[in-house]
Scaffold this active site. Structure first.
Site, mmCIF file in Angstrom:
data_model
loop_
_atom_site.group_PDB
_atom_site.id
_atom_site.type_symbol
_atom_site.label_atom_id
_atom_site.label_comp_id
_atom_site.label_asym_id
_atom_site.label_seq_id
_atom_site.Cartn_x
_atom_site.Cartn_y
_atom_site.Cartn_z
ATOM 1 N N GLN A 8 0.799 -1.215 0.000
ATOM 2 C CA GLN A 8 0.000 0.000 0.000
ATOM 3 C C GLN A 8 0.834 1.268 0.000
ATOM 4 O O GLN A 8 0.335 2.334 -0.366
ATOM 5 C CB GLN A 8 -0.937 0.000 1.209
ATOM 6 C CG GLN A 8 -2.002 -1.077 1.118
ATOM 7 C CD GLN A 8 -2.962 -1.019 2.288
ATOM 8 O OE1 GLN A 8 -2.748 -1.697 3.288
ATOM 9 N NE2 GLN A 8 -3.996 -0.214 2.187
ATOM 10 N N ARG A 38 3.874 -0.274 13.094
ATOM 11 C CA ARG A 38 3.612 -1.579 12.513
ATOM 12 C C ARG A 38 3.764 -1.477 11.004
ATOM 13 O O ARG A 38 2.998 -0.778 10.330
ATOM 14 C CB ARG A 38 2.205 -2.066 12.888
ATOM 15 C CG ARG A 38 1.887 -3.424 12.296
ATOM 16 C CD ARG A 38 0.524 -3.963 12.725
ATOM 17 N NE ARG A 38 0.174 -5.057 11.833
ATOM 18 C CZ ARG A 38 -0.953 -5.142 11.128
ATOM 19 N NH1 ARG A 38 -1.886 -4.205 11.240
ATOM 20 N NH2 ARG A 38 -1.158 -6.165 10.336
ATOM 21 N N HIS A 93 1.262 -9.385 4.665
ATOM 22 C CA HIS A 93 0.116 -8.484 4.569
ATOM 23 C C HIS A 93 -0.391 -8.507 3.126
ATOM 24 O O HIS A 93 -0.368 -7.514 2.419
ATOM 25 C CB HIS A 93 0.475 -7.064 5.013
ATOM 26 C CG HIS A 93 -0.712 -6.239 5.400
ATOM 27 N ND1 HIS A 93 -0.772 -5.524 6.579
ATOM 28 C CD2 HIS A 93 -1.896 -6.021 4.779
ATOM 29 C CE1 HIS A 93 -1.938 -4.887 6.659
ATOM 30 N NE2 HIS A 93 -2.629 -5.177 5.559
ATOM 31 N N ASN A 131 -1.368 -11.131 8.542
ATOM 32 C CA ASN A 131 -2.406 -10.131 8.717
ATOM 33 C C ASN A 131 -3.751 -10.633 8.186
ATOM 34 O O ASN A 131 -3.846 -11.074 7.043
ATOM 35 C CB ASN A 131 -2.038 -8.848 7.952
ATOM 36 C CG ASN A 131 -3.126 -7.787 8.062
ATOM 37 O OD1 ASN A 131 -3.287 -7.140 9.090
ATOM 38 N ND2 ASN A 131 -3.919 -7.612 7.000
ATOM 39 N N GLU A 132 -4.766 -10.592 9.032
ATOM 40 C CA GLU A 132 -6.163 -10.824 8.648
ATOM 41 C C GLU A 132 -6.356 -12.033 7.720
ATOM 42 O O GLU A 132 -6.812 -11.902 6.578
ATOM 43 C CB GLU A 132 -6.738 -9.566 8.004
ATOM 44 C CG GLU A 132 -6.754 -8.379 8.941
ATOM 45 C CD GLU A 132 -7.418 -7.145 8.360
ATOM 46 O OE1 GLU A 132 -7.849 -6.289 9.146
ATOM 47 O OE2 GLU A 132 -7.507 -7.030 7.106
ATOM 48 N N ASN A 186 -7.955 -6.053 14.670
ATOM 49 C CA ASN A 186 -8.219 -4.910 13.798
ATOM 50 C C ASN A 186 -9.724 -4.666 13.770
ATOM 51 O O ASN A 186 -10.488 -5.589 13.480
ATOM 52 C CB ASN A 186 -7.727 -5.179 12.376
ATOM 53 C CG ASN A 186 -6.236 -5.475 12.306
ATOM 54 O OD1 ASN A 186 -5.507 -5.249 13.258
ATOM 55 N ND2 ASN A 186 -5.788 -5.981 11.169
ATOM 56 N N TYR A 227 -12.966 -2.001 12.501
ATOM 57 C CA TYR A 227 -13.443 -0.850 11.734
ATOM 58 C C TYR A 227 -14.900 -0.530 12.040
ATOM 59 O O TYR A 227 -15.246 0.615 12.278
ATOM 60 C CB TYR A 227 -13.197 -1.073 10.240
ATOM 61 C CG TYR A 227 -11.726 -0.989 9.904
ATOM 62 C CD1 TYR A 227 -11.120 0.230 9.665
ATOM 63 C CD2 TYR A 227 -10.929 -2.126 9.891
ATOM 64 C CE1 TYR A 227 -9.756 0.328 9.406
ATOM 65 C CE2 TYR A 227 -9.571 -2.043 9.639
ATOM 66 C CZ TYR A 227 -8.990 -0.810 9.399
ATOM 67 O OH TYR A 227 -7.636 -0.722 9.162
ATOM 68 N N GLU A 278 -4.974 -2.342 14.264
ATOM 69 C CA GLU A 278 -5.435 -1.456 13.188
ATOM 70 C C GLU A 278 -6.762 -0.857 13.605
ATOM 71 O O GLU A 278 -7.623 -1.568 14.145
ATOM 72 C CB GLU A 278 -5.707 -2.227 11.890
ATOM 73 C CG GLU A 278 -4.577 -2.334 10.927
ATOM 74 C CD GLU A 278 -5.013 -3.014 9.627
ATOM 75 O OE1 GLU A 278 -4.264 -3.861 9.157
ATOM 76 O OE2 GLU A 278 -6.098 -2.701 9.108
ATOM 77 N N TRP A 302 -4.711 3.240 11.893
ATOM 78 C CA TRP A 302 -4.562 3.015 10.445
ATOM 79 C C TRP A 302 -5.028 4.277 9.741
ATOM 80 O O TRP A 302 -6.203 4.595 9.780
ATOM 81 C CB TRP A 302 -5.403 1.817 9.989
ATOM 82 C CG TRP A 302 -5.145 1.540 8.538
ATOM 83 C CD1 TRP A 302 -5.786 2.105 7.470
ATOM 84 C CD2 TRP A 302 -4.141 0.668 8.002
ATOM 85 N NE1 TRP A 302 -5.243 1.641 6.303
ATOM 86 C CE2 TRP A 302 -4.233 0.772 6.600
ATOM 87 C CE3 TRP A 302 -3.177 -0.148 8.567
ATOM 88 C CZ2 TRP A 302 -3.395 0.048 5.753
ATOM 89 C CZ3 TRP A 302 -2.353 -0.867 7.716
ATOM 90 C CH2 TRP A 302 -2.462 -0.764 6.328
ATOM 91 N N GLU A 308 -5.467 1.824 -1.432
ATOM 92 C CA GLU A 308 -6.467 1.136 -0.609
ATOM 93 C C GLU A 308 -7.057 -0.052 -1.372
ATOM 94 O O GLU A 308 -8.236 -0.122 -1.679
ATOM 95 C CB GLU A 308 -7.556 2.110 -0.165
ATOM 96 C CG GLU A 308 -8.613 1.552 0.759
ATOM 97 C CD GLU A 308 -8.061 0.813 1.963
ATOM 98 O OE1 GLU A 308 -8.695 -0.169 2.367
ATOM 99 O OE2 GLU A 308 -6.997 1.196 2.490
ATOM 100 N N TRP A 309 -6.161 -0.998 -1.715
ATOM 101 C CA TRP A 309 -6.567 -2.250 -2.325
ATOM 102 C C TRP A 309 -7.509 -2.043 -3.519
ATOM 103 O O TRP A 309 -7.179 -1.269 -4.406
ATOM 104 C CB TRP A 309 -7.147 -3.195 -1.266
ATOM 105 C CG TRP A 309 -6.212 -3.376 -0.102
ATOM 106 C CD1 TRP A 309 -6.400 -2.976 1.190
ATOM 107 C CD2 TRP A 309 -4.895 -3.968 -0.123
ATOM 108 N NE1 TRP A 309 -5.305 -3.285 1.975
ATOM 109 C CE2 TRP A 309 -4.368 -3.908 1.197
ATOM 110 C CE3 TRP A 309 -4.124 -4.565 -1.119
ATOM 111 C CZ2 TRP A 309 -3.102 -4.393 1.529
ATOM 112 C CZ3 TRP A 309 -2.862 -5.063 -0.795
ATOM 113 C CH2 TRP A 309 -2.364 -4.973 0.520
#
Length: 465
Positions: A29, A86, A130, A174-175, A296, A298, A372, A419, A426-427
């Site tokens: 990213q 991180r 990631h 990650n995730e 993480n 959101y 995050e 984050w 952003e992906w």
């Protein structure tokens, strides 16, 4: 509604001594330099090259150009007063084909970066995966193939041997739930396999890779190893029993399918039989003891039974996702909450709920880190070059107060990583969503600290005083 500029810092609750603040980023990213110094292609390079996959047609080829501007970014971290940072190491930069002799120039970059962080008094937290799997491994099966977990542990050993003397904390994967669901079950992100429930091996092999890497890192002397798993409180859309059943299934699939094996050493009922390999033996590896559990967060997720009017395209950690009709749940509209510019609901109390839920489900869980947490607001610089992102200030203020409330109610939360440091790629949303404390001008690559950056620096200084 959250007040537009948050509450005064003078009445912010004191967090425990030793509580740590940081920011998080991911290699693909921010780094750019996608074809420099021997870096090989990743699944995201391939995904971005497919027409129509990225909202604005961009990619991480340049992103925020952190590869060439890392010294400036470390200075921003130091100015923030961050205790920790991180970052992720790009597997294809270290092993272009995902195996074999490491690429010296790739490791040299992370050597320089970690030296700069340590010199600035910032503790590195290194995420080893990631989402940027080397494309060569994907072509041999990716996370559907058990060998990928073994190659991952070997890669981790190379990184630890070169960088481990400066890494304060490690996160292997990650995730894994995001990768498995959105990249293997669905097609919202790389590698876009669209396998539905046939994607379950991608869950197991990422978890196995996590466990093997924990063991590898322990053997190298690592003192602090944890996770960074995406978690969401799951809310039934109504009192309809069918909605409650659908929500319970989604909670199991998203939250427990990853956390239970790591923290309890067992899959939820019925899932072990669906996983490949010697599952009982693998679970002993997957449940290798950790020093912290990273979550993480959101927003919560509203779920309803299939066949009802649904949210048009539900925002998740990777973007806006359409769910096929053959799954036993669907996303429901979530009303009554303000939204970010990405369309994500702003629900600070959801973070408190998540922390307390994890504490209740896993009483022996190690200390919790929020690895995050952040929001996309696209406020541009004004005529004077000031980025007055007061909505982001209010967002962080409200969520951090919920962390403080959870701690006051007995939760052992020891760190919070925002984050993100920089606006970045952003992906699947490309460069259209800005999560950073620092504005990135994608034409000039100039960095401009936002109002939220200065607020966060004031908060950290006040908590340190």
């Amino acid at each position: 509604m959250i007040p537009p500029k948050g509450k005064p810092l003078s009445d912010f609750p004191s967090l425990p001594p030793g509580f740590r603040f940081g920011t998080s980023t991911a290699a693909y990213q921010i780094e750019g330099a996608a074809t420099e110094d021997g870096r090989g292609p990743s699944i995201w390079d391939e995904f971005c090259a497919r027409p129509g996959t990225i909202a604005d047609g961009s990619s991480g080829a340049v992103a925020a150009d952190h590869y060439h501007r890392y010294a400036e970014d470390v200075a921003l971290l130091k100015g923030l007063g961050a205790h920790g940072y991180r970052l992720s190491v790009a597997w294809p930069r270290v092993q272009p084909a995902g195996e074999g002799t490491p690429n010296p120039k790739g490791l040299d970059f992370y050597d320089r970066l970690l030296d700069a962080l340590v010199e600035a008094g910032i503790e590195p937290m290194v995420t080893l995966y990631h989402w940027d799997l080397p494309q060569a491994l994907e072509e041999r099966g990716g996370w559907l193939d058990r060998a990928t977990a073994e190659r991952f542990a070997e890669y981790a050993g190379h990184v630890a041997a070169r960088l481990g003397d400066r890494v304060a904390h490690w996160v292997p994967v990650n995730e894994p739930n995001v990768t498995a669901l959105l990249g293997y079950a669905l097609t919202a992100m790389a590698p876009a396999r669209g396998l539905s429930f046939d994607a379950l091996p991608a869950v197991h092999h990422q978890l196995l890779g996590h466990g093997l890497t924990v063991q590898s890192l322990r053997a190298s002397g690592a003192a602090s190893i944890g996770t960074a798993t995406n978690h969401t409180p799951v809310w039934p859309a109504s009192d309809d029993p069918a909605d409650h059943e659908a929500a319970a299934f989604y909670d199991l699939l998203w939250n427990r399918l990853v956390a239970d094996p790591i923290l309890l050493g067992a899959y939820p009922d019925g899932f072990a039989e669906l996983m490949p390999g010697p599952v009982a033996d693998d679970l002993k590896i997957i449940a290798s003891p950790l020093d912290f559990y990273g979550a993480n967060y959101y927003n919560p997720t509203a779920i309803q039974a299939p066949g009802k009017p649904s949210a048009p395209a539900t925002a998740t950690a990777a973007g806006h996702v359409e769910v096929p009709s053959d799954l036993p749940f669907q996303f429901a509209p979530m009303t009554g909450h303000p939204r970010t510019d990405f369309g994500w609901p702003v629900v600070p109390e959801g973070l408190y709920e998540l922390i307390m839920q994890l504490r209740e489900r896993y009483p022996s869980m190690p200390p919790l880190y929020i690895t995050e947490q952040g929001c996309a607001y696209n406020t541009p610089p004004d005529a004077d070059g000031v980025v007055d992102d007061s909505a982001r200030v209010a967002y962080y203020d409200a969520h951090l107060r919920e962390v403080a409330r959870a701690i006051a109610d007995g939760a052992d939360v020891r760190a919070y990583y925002a984050w993100s440091l920089l606006d970045n790629f952003e992906w699947a949303e490309g460069l259209t969503q800005r999560f950073g404390l620092v504005w990135t001008d994608y034409e000039t690559l100039r960095r401009t600290p936002k109002r939220s950056y200065h607020w966060f620096a004031e908060l950290i200084a006040a908590q340190r005083a």
